[in-house]
Design a protein around this motif. Structure first.
Motif, mmCIF file in Angstrom:
data_model
loop_
_atom_site.group_PDB
_atom_site.id
_atom_site.type_symbol
_atom_site.label_atom_id
_atom_site.label_comp_id
_atom_site.label_asym_id
_atom_site.label_seq_id
_atom_site.Cartn_x
_atom_site.Cartn_y
_atom_site.Cartn_z
ATOM 1 N N HIS A 161 102.154 43.084 -31.574
ATOM 2 C CA HIS A 161 101.911 42.038 -30.581
ATOM 3 C C HIS A 161 100.714 41.177 -30.958
ATOM 4 O O HIS A 161 100.446 40.177 -30.293
ATOM 5 N N LEU A 162 99.988 41.566 -32.020
ATOM 6 C CA LEU A 162 98.840 40.779 -32.460
ATOM 7 C C LEU A 162 99.339 39.665 -33.386
ATOM 8 O O LEU A 162 99.422 39.831 -34.606
ATOM 9 N N LEU A 163 99.666 38.529 -32.791
ATOM 10 C CA LEU A 163 100.293 37.461 -33.558
ATOM 11 C C LEU A 163 99.340 36.854 -34.576
ATOM 12 O O LEU A 163 99.768 36.427 -35.650
ATOM 13 N N SER A 164 98.045 36.813 -34.264
ATOM 14 C CA SER A 164 97.090 36.292 -35.238
ATOM 15 C C SER A 164 97.070 37.177 -36.480
ATOM 16 O O SER A 164 96.913 36.689 -37.601
ATOM 17 N N PRO A 220 97.680 18.024 -43.914
ATOM 18 C CA PRO A 220 98.736 18.484 -43.003
ATOM 19 C C PRO A 220 98.187 19.480 -42.010
ATOM 20 O O PRO A 220 97.303 20.275 -42.329
ATOM 21 N N GLN A 221 98.688 19.433 -40.779
ATOM 22 C CA GLN A 221 98.281 20.369 -39.732
ATOM 23 C C GLN A 221 99.521 21.040 -39.172
ATOM 24 O O GLN A 221 100.517 20.390 -38.894
ATOM 25 N N ARG A 222 99.427 22.342 -39.035
ATOM 26 C CA ARG A 222 100.543 23.101 -38.470
ATOM 27 C C ARG A 222 100.080 23.858 -37.241
ATOM 28 O O ARG A 222 98.926 24.235 -37.121
ATOM 29 N N GLY A 223 101.003 24.091 -36.348
ATOM 30 C CA GLY A 223 100.704 24.876 -35.165
ATOM 31 C C GLY A 223 100.482 26.336 -35.531
ATOM 32 O O GLY A 223 100.686 26.756 -36.675
ATOM 33 N N SER A 224 100.061 27.137 -34.579
ATOM 34 C CA SER A 224 99.814 28.553 -34.821
ATOM 35 C C SER A 224 101.086 29.357 -34.604
ATOM 36 O O SER A 224 102.037 28.895 -33.942
ATOM 37 N N LEU A 225 101.099 30.568 -35.146
ATOM 38 C CA LEU A 225 102.228 31.472 -34.914
ATOM 39 C C LEU A 225 102.352 31.778 -33.423
ATOM 40 O O LEU A 225 103.461 31.882 -32.897
ATOM 41 N N GLU A 226 101.218 31.935 -32.753
ATOM 42 C CA GLU A 226 101.253 32.220 -31.317
ATOM 43 C C GLU A 226 101.951 31.103 -30.543
ATOM 44 O O GLU A 226 102.804 31.363 -29.691
ATOM 45 N N GLU A 227 101.614 29.845 -30.843
ATOM 46 C CA GLU A 227 102.256 28.716 -30.177
ATOM 47 C C GLU A 227 103.751 28.694 -30.462
ATOM 48 O O GLU A 227 104.570 28.474 -29.563
ATOM 49 N N ALA A 228 104.108 28.913 -31.724
ATOM 50 C CA ALA A 228 105.523 28.911 -32.100
ATOM 51 C C ALA A 228 106.273 30.044 -31.415
ATOM 52 O O ALA A 228 107.392 29.860 -30.920
#
Length: 321
Positions: free
Chosen positions: A185-188, A278-286
């Motif tokens: 559950h630790l997405l980071s 380039p900027q990408r969203g986080s895994l948590e956001e996705a």
């Protein structure tokens, strides 16, 4: 390699896993993600033959787990760190496992040292903290030097040093050509560890792809650009088909174009660039975006009161992960 095809598990009227198909390949760390109640732990139990599928099948290197003659030599697993007799020492617990699979006795001390428990091997496991129990469970998984490793929430209870250690361990095992399948559950942490993701919700497959591709597809990408000729660049970009442009902290954030395309527009206009990134969203956001419809329990604020409601109604069970 782990192969699941149409894997289904029902408990009465509750469908814990629903026609789930995926492949976990060697040479990479594959993260297994999903909200509480998604069916992750049930799936892992079926891989290990602890639960029998209602339908479908799952194979470990082309065979069922029950058909492996010495399973610890093929697949090592950590499902429950506290599944140890509390009055057994760490060394005695691992010696018992080693004997059950005809593993050499010296291997026990090797894995105890590997996970950092060599100095407490004589202590009863019942006195271990959760972090120490996790390390003992990882030692048990590594005992048979298997080519496939399966970890369910392996970083629970570990301190920052322990989390860093298990991250590097999993990467090293994958680099050796092993299959590493890990839920967390630790997405980071998964963002730093997993090369590929299997994402499920309510027992169904939501996506299987590389971590970078999952984040890109769910969150989209943007390009941050700075220039001393910002207004000129903004005008040029705004007239480019498919581009979205907004100002942010003395820069422009461009969506709908790649960094190469933004650079080409700037070059065509003779615009000097000081930043093009380039900027990408986080895994948590996705993850939140992709699984929003599969979350079993939601917290809702209403005035000064906080309410919980089951998204799946009375049949949902939080314990089925």
């Amino acid at each position: 390699m782990i192969e699941a095809v149409g894997l289904t598990k029902r408990y009465g009227r509750t469908v814990a896993v629903n026609e789930l198909s995926f492949t976990v390949k060697p040479g990479r760390v594959t993260g297994f993600l999903g909200p509480n109640g998604a069916g992750k732990s049930t799936t892992m139990r079926m891989i290990l033959g602890l639960d029998r599928p209602t339908a479908g099948d799952v194979l470990v290197d082309g065979r069922h787990y029950r058909d492996l003659p010495r399973p610890l030599r093929h697949i090592g697993a950590l499902l429950d760190a506290k599944w140890v007799h509390p009055n057994r020492t760490a060394r005695a617990h691992l010696r018992w496992l080693a004997k059950s699979n005809n593993l050499p006795r010296q291997r026990v001390d090797e894995v105890l040292e590997l996970v950092g428990l060599g100095s407490v091997a004589h202590r009863n496991a019942g006195a271990f903290s959760l972090g120490m129990a996790q390390r003992l469970g990882i030692a048990a998984a590594l005992l048979g030097d298997p080519q496939i490793l399966l970890f369910d929430e392996p970083v629970n209870g570990l301190d920052p040093e322990g989390i860093h250690w298990i991250r590097q361990l999993m990467k090293r095992l994958a680099a050796e050509g092993r299959t590493v399948f890990v839920s967390s559950h630790l997405l980071s942490e998964m963002a730093q560890t997993a090369d590929e993701l299997v994402v499920i919700g309510r027992g169904r497959l939501i996506d299987q792809s590389s971590t970078a591709r999952f984040v890109e597809r769910a969150s989209g990408t943007a390009v941050r650009v700075r220039s001393p000729q910002l207004e000129r660049l903004r005008t040029a970009l705004a007239s480019t088909s498919g581009a979205g442009v907004r100002a942010e902290d003395g820069a422009l954030v461009v969506t709908g174009l790649t960094s190469d395309q933004v650079g080409e527009v700037a070059a065509a206009q003779g615009v000097v660039l000081h930043e093009l990134s380039p900027q990408r969203g986080s895994l948590e956001e996705a993850f939140i975006r992709m699984t929003s419809g599969a979350v079993e329990y939601h917290a809702e604020e209403s005035g000064e009161h906080l309410h919980l409601r089951g998204a799946r109604g009375a049949e949902g069970t939080e314990g089925t992960r």
